[in-house]
Design an enzyme around this catalytic site. Structure first.
Site, mmCIF file in Angstrom:
data_model
loop_
_atom_site.group_PDB
_atom_site.id
_atom_site.type_symbol
_atom_site.label_atom_id
_atom_site.label_comp_id
_atom_site.label_asym_id
_atom_site.label_seq_id
_atom_site.Cartn_x
_atom_site.Cartn_y
_atom_site.Cartn_z
ATOM 1 N N HIS A 167 -13.927 1.888 7.667
ATOM 2 C CA HIS A 167 -13.030 0.790 7.265
ATOM 3 C C HIS A 167 -13.359 0.336 5.829
ATOM 4 O O HIS A 167 -13.645 -0.839 5.577
ATOM 5 C CB HIS A 167 -13.099 -0.390 8.247
ATOM 6 N N ARG A 212 -4.257 -0.136 10.972
ATOM 7 C CA ARG A 212 -4.977 -0.743 12.088
ATOM 8 C C ARG A 212 -4.989 0.240 13.242
ATOM 9 O O ARG A 212 -4.003 0.959 13.464
ATOM 10 C CB ARG A 212 -4.309 -2.055 12.528
ATOM 11 N N ILE A 231 0.838 -1.212 0.000
ATOM 12 C CA ILE A 231 0.000 0.000 0.000
ATOM 13 C C ILE A 231 0.867 1.253 0.000
ATOM 14 O O ILE A 231 0.647 2.178 -0.794
ATOM 15 C CB ILE A 231 -0.953 -0.002 1.217
ATOM 16 N N GLU A 261 -14.228 -0.335 16.644
ATOM 17 C CA GLU A 261 -14.904 -0.457 15.341
ATOM 18 C C GLU A 261 -15.907 -1.622 15.386
ATOM 19 O O GLU A 261 -15.547 -2.719 15.823
ATOM 20 C CB GLU A 261 -13.791 -0.772 14.334
ATOM 21 N N ASP A 314 -9.328 5.451 8.880
ATOM 22 C CA ASP A 314 -10.252 4.453 8.312
ATOM 23 C C ASP A 314 -10.468 3.324 9.321
ATOM 24 O O ASP A 314 -11.237 2.404 9.077
ATOM 25 C CB ASP A 314 -9.667 3.891 7.000
ATOM 26 N N GLY A 317 -11.239 1.015 3.211
ATOM 27 C CA GLY A 317 -10.023 1.069 2.391
ATOM 28 C C GLY A 317 -10.016 0.061 1.253
ATOM 29 O O GLY A 317 -9.674 0.372 0.112
HETATM 30 N N1 LIG Z 1 -8.182 -0.052 5.618
HETATM 31 C C1 LIG Z 1 -8.235 -1.176 4.968
HETATM 32 O O1 LIG Z 1 -9.271 -1.585 4.460
HETATM 33 C C2 LIG Z 1 -6.989 -1.981 4.805
HETATM 34 C C3 LIG Z 1 -6.002 -1.939 5.740
HETATM 35 N N2 LIG Z 1 -4.855 -2.665 5.555
HETATM 36 C C4 LIG Z 1 -3.818 -2.590 6.599
HETATM 37 O O2 LIG Z 1 -2.647 -2.055 6.038
HETATM 38 C C5 LIG Z 1 -1.520 -2.817 6.447
HETATM 39 C C6 LIG Z 1 -0.430 -2.730 5.404
HETATM 40 O O3 LIG Z 1 -0.866 -3.405 4.261
HETATM 41 P P1 LIG Z 1 0.108 -3.786 3.051
HETATM 42 O O4 LIG Z 1 0.819 -2.598 2.560
HETATM 43 O O5 LIG Z 1 -0.708 -4.587 2.123
HETATM 44 O O6 LIG Z 1 1.130 -4.736 3.818
HETATM 45 P P2 LIG Z 1 2.627 -5.062 3.420
HETATM 46 O O7 LIG Z 1 3.012 -6.231 4.214
HETATM 47 O O8 LIG Z 1 2.781 -5.110 1.945
HETATM 48 O O9 LIG Z 1 3.436 -3.772 3.939
HETATM 49 C C7 LIG Z 1 3.698 -3.511 5.275
HETATM 50 C C8 LIG Z 1 5.070 -2.854 5.364
HETATM 51 O O10 LIG Z 1 5.301 -2.486 6.719
HETATM 52 C C9 LIG Z 1 6.663 -2.771 7.018
HETATM 53 N N3 LIG Z 1 6.810 -2.935 8.463
HETATM 54 C C10 LIG Z 1 6.409 -3.965 9.228
HETATM 55 N N4 LIG Z 1 6.701 -3.736 10.515
HETATM 56 C C11 LIG Z 1 7.332 -2.532 10.564
HETATM 57 C C12 LIG Z 1 7.881 -1.737 11.619
HETATM 58 N N5 LIG Z 1 7.868 -2.162 12.887
HETATM 59 N N6 LIG Z 1 8.444 -0.553 11.292
HETATM 60 C C13 LIG Z 1 8.488 -0.124 9.998
HETATM 61 N N7 LIG Z 1 7.974 -0.846 8.956
HETATM 62 C C14 LIG Z 1 7.402 -2.014 9.243
HETATM 63 C C15 LIG Z 1 6.967 -4.046 6.248
HETATM 64 O O11 LIG Z 1 8.333 -4.223 6.056
HETATM 65 C C16 LIG Z 1 6.210 -3.791 4.948
HETATM 66 O O12 LIG Z 1 7.011 -3.161 3.984
HETATM 67 C C17 LIG Z 1 -2.091 -4.245 6.632
HETATM 68 O O13 LIG Z 1 -1.317 -5.004 7.526
HETATM 69 C C18 LIG Z 1 -3.467 -3.984 7.143
HETATM 70 O O14 LIG Z 1 -3.437 -3.936 8.549
HETATM 71 C C19 LIG Z 1 -4.656 -3.420 4.445
HETATM 72 C C20 LIG Z 1 -5.612 -3.479 3.470
HETATM 73 C C21 LIG Z 1 -6.889 -2.818 3.610
HETATM 74 O O1 LIG Z 2 -11.862 -6.697 3.745
HETATM 75 C C1 LIG Z 2 -11.946 -5.611 4.279
HETATM 76 O O2 LIG Z 2 -12.874 -4.823 4.125
HETATM 77 C C2 LIG Z 2 -10.805 -5.155 5.207
HETATM 78 C C3 LIG Z 2 -9.522 -5.166 4.480
HETATM 79 C C4 LIG Z 2 -8.354 -5.062 5.375
HETATM 80 O O3 LIG Z 2 -8.361 -4.410 6.383
HETATM 81 C C5 LIG Z 2 -7.141 -5.804 5.000
HETATM 82 O O4 LIG Z 2 -7.076 -6.343 3.883
HETATM 83 O O5 LIG Z 2 -6.219 -5.870 5.821
#
Ligand SMILES: NC(=O)C1=CN([C@@H]2O[C@H](COP(=O)(O)OP(=O)(O)OC[C@H]3O[C@@H](n4cnc5c(N)ncnc54)[C@H](O)[C@@H]3O)[C@@H](O)[C@H]2O)C=CC1
Ligand SMILES: O=C(O)CCC(=O)C(=O)O
Length: 396
Positions: A280, A229, A152, A257, A252, A282
């Site tokens: 939420h 989160r 992301i 929640e 978000d 996203g």
């Molecule tokens: N609002 C929503 O609907 C959504 C929320 N999310 C949230 O967004 C988060 C990130 O998603 P993605 O980018 O897909 O995950 P990802 O795994 O591709 O990226 C997470 C990044 O954070 C870095 N990271 C991990 N721990 C760290 C720390 N302590 N300090 C600095 N960097 C650190 C990792 O190295 C990685 O590059 C998910 O874990 C999820 O909780 C994801 C999708 C939808």
């Molecule tokens: O499915 C959803 O609406 C939540 C997505 C999300 O938070 C995630 O992919 O980590």
């Protein structure tokens, strides 16, 4: 008997049909919540969830659960340590909703700068206030700090660069794939940022990361966006920082929640004019949900046809293996059993094992990762088997 798949969250119809076409028994119950799952998942082989919580009770109560797929990115709604103890695979769909979250992030950034939600709310209440809402700063040339530059974070970076912003990042790993300045320390990065956006997973290391101290590094009047989160931010410290520094914030995700898709919501964030909260959403674009569902079906298909789990998140990253034993042998019944028997007699645990066959099926190579070293006597015993071609043993 058909494998049973339970989908306990909203999932596009088209992809449910694709699963049925795989000759699986598919149960679609999008309204199930955390407390319904222990019973509902008792008898299923594969469980698919989005935000529905899969708790320890669900896992412990399950009789044949083998694979849990998070149809999304974050896996913090799954009791992974309980799954580890029962040998249940957990997989996710990384990157599939990244663009959707990045688009929302950019939307929130503009919403904060131009007060869009307040504009709309006033208009709906019959109030016209061009003066009040003509105070946007503009994004071009502003400095954006991306905390967590994974799937992301990278999509946010690409979009922010197109807006001609200065884009900086912070990640535990080296930032690759986007041309942005990589910071190692938050106290160096945060004071430079006009806007900070958080894209971290919820882990013990990120829990409460944005606390009083982090807020103290931020500029007065900066914008903060969190679409990852809620537990990454200490809510009480955030409310304090908003008072002290006039931060403006878009979230978000937030503490408390609701689990369900609709209903009442109560939060101390509700009456703060500096905070915008979205529901939420996203990942909730049609494009993202289709991409996630397609990936979920692909993971299940691959697993059913080959036993391989793609995006397996609870595979041990490190094991206790300290030695590698490689045995080349003729591919005949009983050869491996005799090798394993020698290792068993030495009371050595095999941490990993892989047996690969050479073309033609005559010779094979078995690689074992051992916790303790095999003794010279054990290696001699293995080599003496006439069906063993060669033996090598090294410390790793
Ligand atoms: N609002 C929503 O609907 C959504 C929320 N999310 C949230 O967004 C988060 C990130 O998603 P993605 O980018 O897909 O995950 P990802 O795994 O591709 O990226 C997470 C990044 O954070 C870095 N990271 C991990 N721990 C760290 C720390 N302590 N300090 C600095 N960097 C650190 C990792 O190295 C990685 O590059 C998910 O874990 C999820 O909780 C994801 C999708 C939808
Ligand atoms: O499915 C959803 O609406 C939540 C997505 C999300 O938070 C995630 O992919 O980590």
């Amino acid at each position: 008997m058909k494998l049973k798949v339970l989908i306990a969250d909203k999932f596009p119809e088209k992809y449910i049909q694709e699963l049925k076409d795989l000759d699986l028994e598919v149960i679609y119950e999008p309204k199930l919540g955390e407390n319904d799952l222990p019973k509902a998942a008792e008898d299923v082989d594969i469980l698919v969830v989005r935000s529905t919580v899969v708790n320890e009770e669900t896992i412990n109560n399950s009789k044949k659960l083998n694979l849990i797929i998070r149809a999304g990115s974050g896996v913090n709604n799954i009791a992974i340590s309980a799954a580890n103890k029962k040998g249940i695979y957990v997989a996710n769909c990384p990157g599939m909703n990244a663009v959707a979250v990045a688009e929302l992030t950019i939307g929130l950034m503009i919403a904060l700068d131009r007060f869009i939600p307040d504009n709309v709310a006033d208009f709906r209440n019959g109030i016209w206030n061009k003066d009040k809402y003509s105070k946007g700063k503009g994004l071009k040339g502003k400095t954006l700090g991306i905390i967590g530059v994974g799937n992301i974070g990278k999509e946010v970076a690409k979009r922010a660069l197109a807006f001609e912003m200065n884009v900086y990042g912070k990640d535990i790993s080296r930032i690759e794939g986007v041309q942005i300045k990589d910071f190692s320390e938050m106290d160096q990065l945060l004071p430079l940022c006009d806007i900070v956006t958080i894209h971290l997973p919820a882990t013990p290391q990120t829990k409460g990361l944005f606390n009083k101290q982090m807020f103290s590094y931020m500029k007065n009047g900066a914008y903060l966006i969190n679409t990852s989160r809620h537990d990454i931010i200490v809510e009480e410290d955030l409310l304090e920082a908003i008072k002290e520094k006039n931060l403006r914030v878009a979230l978000d995700v937030f503490k408390g929640e609701p689990e369900g898709k609709s209903g009442e919501v109560k939060s101390p964030l509700q009456n703060n004019p500096n905070i915008y909260v979205t529901h939420h959403i996203g990942a909730s674009t049609e494009q993202a949900q289709d991409a996630v569902a397609e990936e979920t079906v692909r993971i299940i298909k691959h697993y059913v046809h080959s036993g391989v789990i793609d995006h397996w998140v609870n595979r041990a990253k490190v094991t206790d293996a300290k030695y590698q034993l490689v045995v080349k042998h003729y591919d005949k019944p009983g050869v491996l059993a005799s090798v394993l028997d020698v290792i068993r007699q030495g009371n050595i645990n095999i941490e990993e094992i892989e047996n690969i066959i050479f073309e033609g099926g005559i010779a094979a190579c078995c690689t074992m990762k051992l916790k303790l070293p095999a003794t010279a006597e054990m290696l001699k015993q293995i080599s003496e088997n006439p069906n063993v071609i060669s033996v090598s043993h090294v410390e790793i």
